[in-house]
Design an enzyme around this catalytic site. Structure first.
Site, PDB file in Angstrom:
ATOM      1  N   CYS A  40       0.837  -1.209   0.000  1.00  0.00           N
ATOM      2  CA  CYS A  40       0.000   0.000   0.000  1.00  0.00           C
ATOM      3  C   CYS A  40       0.870   1.256   0.000  1.00  0.00           C
ATOM      4  CB  CYS A  40      -0.901  -0.017   1.230  1.00  0.00           C
ATOM      5  SG  CYS A  40      -1.762   1.529   1.545  1.00  0.00           S
ATOM      6  N   CYS A  43       0.282   3.659   2.900  1.00  0.00           N
ATOM      7  CA  CYS A  43       0.835   3.169   4.160  1.00  0.00           C
ATOM      8  C   CYS A  43       2.321   3.485   4.268  1.00  0.00           C
ATOM      9  CB  CYS A  43       0.598   1.664   4.292  1.00  0.00           C
ATOM     10  SG  CYS A  43      -1.149   1.199   4.336  1.00  0.00           S
TER      11      CYS A  43
END
Length: 122
Positions: A40, A43
Site C-alpha cells: 500500500c 501506508c
C-alpha cells in the site's frame, strides 16, 4: 512511556487490545509487509509520520501496528477488519484510538498535524 507492539491479523489485534485495555491504546492498521515491503503506497508514506508522532507521547500509551493482510485479503469485503462492529475499516492506513469514534484514514494519516491532534485527544 509508549510501548509499541507489532501484530499481524485480526485475531492477534483483538487479543492485544484486550490485554492492554487499561492503557491508552492507539492502532495503526496498515498493509502487511512481504519481504519488508508494503503493498500500500499510502501506508508507506503514513507509517513514519505516525511513528514519529506516537514517539512523542509521554503517558501510558500502547501503540499497536496491525498488518491487515495481503492486498487480496484486504480487498475482500467480508474480511473481519471491514465487518467487525468495533472497527468497520474502509481503508488503510487507518489510525484510531481504541474505543473512541474518531479516526484518521488514508492520506489523513500522512498529515502530521492531524495525527498529533488525534493523539492529544482524551
Amino acid at each position: 512511556m509508549v510501548r509499541q507492539i507489532v501484530v499481524e491479523g485480526f485475531d492477534n489485534c483483538m487479543r492485544t487490545t484486550e490485554e492492554n485495555k487499561n492503557s491508552n491504546v492507539y492502532i495503526l492498521f496498515s498493509s502487511s509487509k512481504v519481504n519488508g515491503k508494503s503493498w500500500c503506497p499510502d501506508c508507506v508514506v503514513a507509517e513514519p509520520i505516525v511513528e514519529e508522532c506516537i514517539s512523542k507521547k509521554s503517558d501510558d500509551t500502547v501503540f499497536i501496528f496491525c498488518g491487515v493482510g495481503d492486498r487480496e485479503f484486504w480487498k475482500n469485503a467480508s474480511n473481519p477488519f471491514r465487518t467487525d462492529s468495533r472497527l468497520k475499516l474502509k481503508s488503510v492506513p487507518t489510525l484510531l484510538k481504541w474505543g473512541k469514534p474518531k479516526r484518521l484514514e488514508e492520506n489523513q494519516c500522512a498529515d502530521k498535524e492531524l495525527v498529533a491532534m488525534l493523539l492529544e485527544e482524551d
